[in-house]
Design an enzyme around this catalytic site. Sequence first.
Site, PDB file in Angstrom:
ATOM      1  N   ASN A  42      34.586 -36.679  54.375  1.00  0.00           N
ATOM      2  CA  ASN A  42      35.231 -36.386  55.667  1.00  0.00           C
ATOM      3  C   ASN A  42      34.253 -36.440  56.854  1.00  0.00           C
ATOM      4  OD1 ASN A  42      33.860 -34.042  55.135  1.00  0.00           O
ATOM      5  ND2 ASN A  42      35.652 -32.714  55.066  1.00  0.00           N
ATOM      6  N   TYR A  55      25.512 -25.054  49.628  1.00  0.00           N
ATOM      7  CA  TYR A  55      26.942 -24.872  49.339  1.00  0.00           C
ATOM      8  C   TYR A  55      27.200 -23.778  48.289  1.00  0.00           C
ATOM      9  CZ  TYR A  55      28.590 -28.879  52.119  1.00  0.00           C
ATOM     10  OH  TYR A  55      28.926 -29.737  53.140  1.00  0.00           O
ATOM     11  N   HIS A  77      30.226 -32.017  58.709  1.00  0.00           N
ATOM     12  CA  HIS A  77      30.312 -30.582  58.414  1.00  0.00           C
ATOM     13  C   HIS A  77      30.231 -29.797  59.716  1.00  0.00           C
ATOM     14  CE1 HIS A  77      29.221 -26.640  56.646  1.00  0.00           C
ATOM     15  NE2 HIS A  77      28.336 -26.565  57.628  1.00  0.00           N
ATOM     16  N   GLU A 122      22.862 -21.446  58.393  1.00  0.00           N
ATOM     17  CA  GLU A 122      22.789 -22.904  58.169  1.00  0.00           C
ATOM     18  C   GLU A 122      21.762 -23.578  59.084  1.00  0.00           C
ATOM     19  OE1 GLU A 122      26.826 -24.300  58.457  1.00  0.00           O
ATOM     20  OE2 GLU A 122      27.409 -23.309  56.592  1.00  0.00           O
ATOM     21  N   LYS A 147      27.638 -36.538  57.348  1.00  0.00           N
ATOM     22  CA  LYS A 147      27.571 -36.643  55.880  1.00  0.00           C
ATOM     23  C   LYS A 147      27.264 -38.079  55.434  1.00  0.00           C
ATOM     24  CE  LYS A 147      30.631 -32.674  55.116  1.00  0.00           C
ATOM     25  NZ  LYS A 147      31.840 -32.190  54.399  1.00  0.00           N
TER      26      LYS A 147
END
Length: 142
Positions: free
Chosen positions: A113, A50, A116, A127, A10
């Site tokens: 975080n 998302y 993913h 995905e 990310k």
Amino acid sequence: MSNKTLAIIKPDAVSKYYMGAIIEKIQSAGFKILACKLTKISPEIAGEFYAIHRERPFYGELISYMTSGAIVPIALEKDNAVEEFRKLIGATDPKKAEAGTIRALFGTGIEANAIHGSDSDENATREIAFFFSESEIVMINS
Ligand code: IDP
Ligand code: MG
């Protein structure tokens, strides 16, 4: 049980130059890289990725965050890939993630975080296809 999953390094982790360290962790854990790219996505594309979180209170912030900088989607292969990769990255909140997991090591908050990981075989398939075409999937040493 499928053998593929999608990781995304990310924007927070890419901007802090953790890409190399994270890929090292992933490969050391026995995952094979099938496809990998450095890219940046638009709010429209992030929203599509998302879409399952559209009703959640953090959706708008999540889209801003995921479009705030470069990301690195990576298609991975290993036996029981989805579950094994979720173990390697740890809990959503880095503070609650087990020591040594990627989120515990490189994440800074429940949103930022670092990484993913797909949460089911069905989503892994969707995905991977979201970021990579068939011809971009390659096996090293085969
Ligand atoms: P996961 O990434 O561990 O599967 P999800 O619940 O699917 O967690 O949430 C997707 C992403 O949305 C998280 O990885 C994180 O970046 C962000 N997120 C999740 N919960 C929150 C929250 O409560 N506040 C802000 N961002 C969140
Ligand atoms: Mg999830």
